[in-house]
Design a protein around this motif. Structure first.
Motif, PDB file in Angstrom:
ATOM      1  N   GLN A  57       0.753  -1.062   0.188  1.00 23.93           N
ATOM      2  CA  GLN A  57       0.217   0.094  -0.043  1.00 23.93           C
ATOM      3  C   GLN A  57       0.780   1.130   0.041  1.00 23.93           C
ATOM      4  O   GLN A  57       2.157   1.284   0.561  1.00 23.93           O
ATOM      5  CB  GLN A  57      -1.079  -0.085   1.363  1.00 23.93           C
ATOM      6  N   SER A  58       0.521   2.288  -0.739  1.00 21.95           N
ATOM      7  CA  SER A  58       1.080   3.660  -0.581  1.00 21.95           C
ATOM      8  C   SER A  58       0.117   4.739  -0.712  1.00 21.95           C
ATOM      9  O   SER A  58      -0.930   4.727  -1.239  1.00 21.95           O
ATOM     10  CB  SER A  58       2.156   3.723  -1.887  1.00 21.95           C
ATOM     11  N   THR A  59       0.470   5.584   0.071  1.00 21.81           N
ATOM     12  CA  THR A  59      -0.430   6.810  -0.032  1.00 21.81           C
ATOM     13  C   THR A  59       0.339   8.031  -0.583  1.00 21.81           C
ATOM     14  O   THR A  59      -0.169   9.248  -0.417  1.00 21.81           O
ATOM     15  CB  THR A  59      -0.575   7.452   1.541  1.00 21.81           C
ATOM     16  N   GLY A  60       1.510   7.812  -1.088  1.00 18.86           N
ATOM     17  CA  GLY A  60       2.356   9.061  -1.739  1.00 18.86           C
ATOM     18  C   GLY A  60       2.349   9.004  -3.020  1.00 18.86           C
ATOM     19  O   GLY A  60       2.763   9.831  -4.026  1.00 18.86           O
ATOM     20  N   ILE A  61       1.539   7.818  -3.766  1.00 21.85           N
ATOM     21  CA  ILE A  61       1.563   8.195  -5.401  1.00 21.85           C
ATOM     22  C   ILE A  61       0.469   9.030  -5.985  1.00 21.85           C
ATOM     23  O   ILE A  61       0.746   9.746  -6.787  1.00 21.85           O
ATOM     24  CB  ILE A  61       1.042   6.629  -5.883  1.00 21.85           C
ATOM     25  N   VAL A  62      -0.620   9.190  -5.268  1.00 26.27           N
ATOM     26  CA  VAL A  62      -1.643  10.009  -5.718  1.00 26.27           C
ATOM     27  C   VAL A  62      -2.139  10.768  -4.336  1.00 26.27           C
ATOM     28  O   VAL A  62      -2.287  10.160  -3.417  1.00 26.27           O
ATOM     29  CB  VAL A  62      -2.891   9.178  -6.137  1.00 26.27           C
ATOM     30  N   PRO A  63      -2.023  12.068  -4.341  1.00 29.47           N
ATOM     31  CA  PRO A  63      -2.510  13.051  -3.154  1.00 29.47           C
ATOM     32  C   PRO A  63      -3.712  12.396  -2.578  1.00 29.47           C
ATOM     33  O   PRO A  63      -4.678  12.277  -3.296  1.00 29.47           O
ATOM     34  CB  PRO A  63      -2.528  14.290  -4.050  1.00 29.47           C
ATOM     35  N   ASP A  64      -3.841  12.391  -1.208  1.00 33.15           N
ATOM     36  CA  ASP A  64      -4.935  12.181  -0.604  1.00 33.15           C
ATOM     37  C   ASP A  64      -5.496  10.740  -0.932  1.00 33.15           C
ATOM     38  O   ASP A  64      -6.855  10.655  -0.773  1.00 33.15           O
ATOM     39  CB  ASP A  64      -5.960  13.399  -0.714  1.00 33.15           C
ATOM     40  N   SER A  65      -4.692   9.779  -1.301  1.00 32.11           N
ATOM     41  CA  SER A  65      -5.275   8.666  -1.663  1.00 32.11           C
ATOM     42  C   SER A  65      -4.562   7.387  -1.293  1.00 32.11           C
ATOM     43  O   SER A  65      -3.438   7.363  -0.858  1.00 32.11           O
ATOM     44  CB  SER A  65      -5.426   8.575  -3.316  1.00 32.11           C
ATOM     45  N   THR A  66      -5.320   6.310  -1.191  1.00 32.77           N
ATOM     46  CA  THR A  66      -4.602   5.171  -0.991  1.00 32.77           C
ATOM     47  C   THR A  66      -4.705   4.029  -1.854  1.00 32.77           C
ATOM     48  O   THR A  66      -5.754   3.663  -2.528  1.00 32.77           O
ATOM     49  CB  THR A  66      -5.259   4.473   0.369  1.00 32.77           C
ATOM     50  N   VAL A  67      -3.498   3.835  -2.500  1.00 32.16           N
ATOM     51  CA  VAL A  67      -3.413   2.775  -3.669  1.00 32.16           C
ATOM     52  C   VAL A  67      -2.739   1.604  -3.079  1.00 32.16           C
ATOM     53  O   VAL A  67      -1.907   1.364  -2.200  1.00 32.16           O
ATOM     54  CB  VAL A  67      -2.471   3.342  -4.490  1.00 32.16           C
ATOM     55  N   ALA A  68      -3.374   0.409  -3.429  1.00 34.21           N
ATOM     56  CA  ALA A  68      -2.873  -0.855  -2.740  1.00 34.21           C
ATOM     57  C   ALA A  68      -3.018  -2.092  -3.865  1.00 34.21           C
ATOM     58  O   ALA A  68      -3.873  -2.059  -4.833  1.00 34.21           O
ATOM     59  CB  ALA A  68      -4.106  -1.461  -1.635  1.00 34.21           C
ATOM     60  N   LEU A  69      -2.339  -3.087  -3.648  1.00 33.20           N
ATOM     61  CA  LEU A  69      -1.947  -4.078  -4.359  1.00 33.20           C
ATOM     62  C   LEU A  69      -1.859  -5.368  -3.675  1.00 33.20           C
ATOM     63  O   LEU A  69      -1.092  -5.462  -2.637  1.00 33.20           O
ATOM     64  CB  LEU A  69      -0.845  -4.162  -5.281  1.00 33.20           C
ATOM     65  N   ALA A  70      -2.736  -6.632  -3.885  1.00 32.12           N
ATOM     66  CA  ALA A  70      -2.724  -7.668  -3.103  1.00 32.12           C
ATOM     67  C   ALA A  70      -2.475  -8.909  -4.035  1.00 32.12           C
ATOM     68  O   ALA A  70      -3.259  -8.898  -5.151  1.00 32.12           O
ATOM     69  CB  ALA A  70      -3.890  -7.841  -2.130  1.00 32.12           C
ATOM     70  N   LEU A  71      -1.606  -9.855  -3.643  1.00 36.11           N
ATOM     71  CA  LEU A  71      -1.539 -11.128  -4.485  1.00 36.11           C
ATOM     72  C   LEU A  71      -1.752 -12.232  -3.418  1.00 36.11           C
ATOM     73  O   LEU A  71      -1.198 -12.071  -2.181  1.00 36.11           O
ATOM     74  CB  LEU A  71      -0.151 -11.155  -5.063  1.00 36.11           C
ATOM     75  N   SER A  72      -2.541 -13.197  -3.883  1.00 36.07           N
ATOM     76  CA  SER A  72      -2.809 -14.538  -3.005  1.00 36.07           C
ATOM     77  C   SER A  72      -2.995 -15.732  -3.994  1.00 36.07           C
ATOM     78  O   SER A  72      -3.073 -15.551  -5.269  1.00 36.07           O
ATOM     79  CB  SER A  72      -4.198 -14.214  -2.322  1.00 36.07           C
ATOM     80  N   ASP A  73      -3.416 -16.742  -3.285  1.00 32.60           N
ATOM     81  CA  ASP A  73      -3.723 -18.011  -4.100  1.00 32.60           C
ATOM     82  C   ASP A  73      -2.350 -18.332  -5.028  1.00 32.60           C
ATOM     83  O   ASP A  73      -2.676 -18.600  -6.224  1.00 32.60           O
ATOM     84  CB  ASP A  73      -5.142 -17.927  -4.949  1.00 32.60           C
ATOM     85  N   ALA A  74      -1.273 -18.358  -4.545  1.00 29.35           N
ATOM     86  CA  ALA A  74       0.007 -18.352  -5.356  1.00 29.35           C
ATOM     87  C   ALA A  74       0.070 -17.627  -6.368  1.00 29.35           C
ATOM     88  O   ALA A  74       0.402 -17.964  -7.688  1.00 29.35           O
ATOM     89  CB  ALA A  74      -0.092 -20.026  -5.649  1.00 29.35           C
ATOM     90  N   PHE A  75      -0.252 -16.693  -6.214  1.00 38.49           N
ATOM     91  CA  PHE A  75      -0.310 -15.267  -7.161  1.00 38.49           C
ATOM     92  C   PHE A  75      -1.335 -15.593  -8.285  1.00 38.49           C
ATOM     93  O   PHE A  75      -1.217 -14.894  -9.439  1.00 38.49           O
ATOM     94  CB  PHE A  75       1.209 -15.302  -7.955  1.00 38.49           C
ATOM     95  N   ASP A  76      -2.234 -16.318  -8.069  1.00 41.77           N
ATOM     96  CA  ASP A  76      -3.494 -16.358  -9.131  1.00 41.77           C
ATOM     97  C   ASP A  76      -4.495 -15.263  -8.889  1.00 41.77           C
ATOM     98  O   ASP A  76      -5.212 -14.754  -9.889  1.00 41.77           O
ATOM     99  CB  ASP A  76      -4.026 -17.658  -8.864  1.00 41.77           C
ATOM    100  N   THR A  77      -4.741 -14.716  -7.822  1.00 45.86           N
ATOM    101  CA  THR A  77      -5.552 -13.736  -7.524  1.00 45.86           C
ATOM    102  C   THR A  77      -4.747 -12.420  -7.385  1.00 45.86           C
ATOM    103  O   THR A  77      -4.007 -12.169  -6.629  1.00 45.86           O
ATOM    104  CB  THR A  77      -6.353 -14.015  -6.122  1.00 45.86           C
ATOM    105  N   VAL A  78      -5.176 -11.439  -8.026  1.00 44.27           N
ATOM    106  CA  VAL A  78      -4.515 -10.181  -8.065  1.00 44.27           C
ATOM    107  C   VAL A  78      -5.639  -8.951  -7.693  1.00 44.27           C
ATOM    108  O   VAL A  78      -6.644  -9.092  -8.562  1.00 44.27           O
ATOM    109  CB  VAL A  78      -3.818  -9.798  -9.422  1.00 44.27           C
ATOM    110  N   LYS A  79      -5.375  -8.297  -6.627  1.00 45.69           N
ATOM    111  CA  LYS A  79      -6.430  -7.272  -6.272  1.00 45.69           C
ATOM    112  C   LYS A  79      -5.876  -5.973  -6.164  1.00 45.69           C
ATOM    113  O   LYS A  79      -4.844  -5.986  -5.590  1.00 45.69           O
ATOM    114  CB  LYS A  79      -7.046  -7.674  -4.923  1.00 45.69           C
ATOM    115  N   ALA A  80      -6.274  -5.059  -7.120  1.00 47.61           N
ATOM    116  CA  ALA A  80      -5.947  -3.622  -6.848  1.00 47.61           C
ATOM    117  C   ALA A  80      -6.867  -2.541  -6.800  1.00 47.61           C
ATOM    118  O   ALA A  80      -7.963  -2.675  -7.110  1.00 47.61           O
ATOM    119  CB  ALA A  80      -5.240  -3.356  -8.281  1.00 47.61           C
ATOM    120  N   SER A  81      -6.380  -1.570  -6.035  1.00 49.07           N
ATOM    121  CA  SER A  81      -7.493  -0.766  -5.538  1.00 49.07           C
ATOM    122  C   SER A  81      -6.955   0.845  -5.368  1.00 49.07           C
ATOM    123  O   SER A  81      -5.798   0.797  -5.097  1.00 49.07           O
ATOM    124  CB  SER A  81      -8.271  -1.104  -4.105  1.00 49.07           C
ATOM    125  N   VAL A  82      -7.778   1.736  -5.531  1.00 51.47           N
ATOM    126  CA  VAL A  82      -7.439   3.118  -5.260  1.00 51.47           C
ATOM    127  C   VAL A  82      -8.555   3.788  -4.620  1.00 51.47           C
ATOM    128  O   VAL A  82      -9.794   3.493  -4.949  1.00 51.47           O
ATOM    129  CB  VAL A  82      -6.888   3.859  -6.512  1.00 51.47           C
TER     130      VAL A  82
END
Length: 306
Positions: free
Chosen positions: A187-212
């Protein structure tokens, strides 16, 4: 740098950094699914029934149908850093109890819980903060002679955080098999002002979840999330908007749909949720969800504090 973090570190006026693994991407969870509930529920919290004693009761009708069930819980502050809880289910008569101590080691909270009538249910939950690192461990099978520990880690410093979950330590622990079981989040709060950008990998990298998630102003939050299944080649997208209308009323709208990849068709589902003061000391919440086939479900919750 101080040796221990507070419960949440604020890096900006509008964005909090995570403390534990479960807090990474929590902004997206709160916006898209937080407070949404399709059960009918009424609860009452009575504080200071006696010195240090709090009583909580609730009644729940799952899915808005069937016979209601309930719980009655007592919480007692034995000391400034020691809390005992006891809960009984109705009509199941299921009993659970816990004892939490946050003063054994600086930065650590230990909670022992389970059913007093069945020692096999005993669990020890540990939370530990040291500097930029937060660790949680749930230790079960305490009476079996071979305890099992589920561990997750979080590192958060400045605008960035990273974590790993799925570490299971038991008698059959195999380091070679561990990478396939792990879940990773950043997770990073420094990429976009006043925003939370996150990336998650699970299930042996089969599931990719990205959010802002972006804080538009002090009353308005918007965000989006995409979940991609690599093996199936499918993806689901969600868009959400949350608004505080007054000090006593908030609302949100969320649209979720499969994305048109590899022949998949869009099928949006709309979820609406609102929370506000109903009358003195009572807050009410309502959630409703409807899809393109006009199938719907809903739930109402009322919470009273005295």
């Amino acid at each position: 740098r101080t040796p221990h973090r507070a419960t949440s570190q604020v890096t900006r006026d509008t964005v909090n950094m995570p403390t534990y693994f479960g807090d990474i991407a929590k902004a997206a969870k709160d916006l898209l699914t937080g407070s949404v509930n399709f059960d009918n529920k009424a609860s009452i919290d009575a504080k200071n029934v006696a010195d240090g004693l709090k009583i909580t009761g609730n009644c729940v009708q799952k899915g808005g149908a069937g016979d209601p069930t309930g719980t009655l819980k007592a919480t007692y502050d034995l000391a400034s850093d020691v809390v005992a809880e006891a809960e009984v289910g109705v009509p199941s008569n299921k009993i659970s109890a816990s004892l939490a101590h946050s003063g054994l080691v600086k930065g650590m909270k230990a909670t022992l819980s389970g059913n007093p009538q069945d020692v096999k249910t005993a669990k020890l939950a540990l939370q530990y903060l040291y500097g930029a690192v937060g660790v949680k461990a749930d230790i079960t099978e305490l009476t079996a002679g071979a305890p099992k520990a589920d561990v997750n880690l979080c590192w958060a410093d400045g605008d960035h955080a990273a974590g790993v979950s799925g570490i299971t330590l038991d008698k059959s622990f195999d380091p070679a098999a561990l990478p396939k079981k792990l879940s990773w989040s950043v997770q990073s709060t420094g990429i976009v002002p006043d925003s939370t950008v996150a990336l998650a990998l699970s299930d042996a990298f089969d599931t990719v979840k990205a959010s802002v998630v972006t804080k538009i102003d002090k009353d308005t939050t918007t965000g989006a999330e995409v979940v991609y299944k690599r093996a199936k080649g499918t993806a689901t997208g969600s868009l959400g908007l949350s608004k505080r209308f007054s000090a006593a009323c908030t609302g949100k709208a969320v649209v979720t749909s499969p994305l048109p990849l590899n022949g998949a068709a869009a099928a949006p589902v709309l979820t609406l949720q609102t929370t506000g003061d109903v009358f003195a000391n009572t807050t009410g919440s309502a959630s409703v969800q409807v899809d393109t086939a006009a199938k719907y479900k809903y739930g109402f919750q009322f919470a009273t504090k005295v």
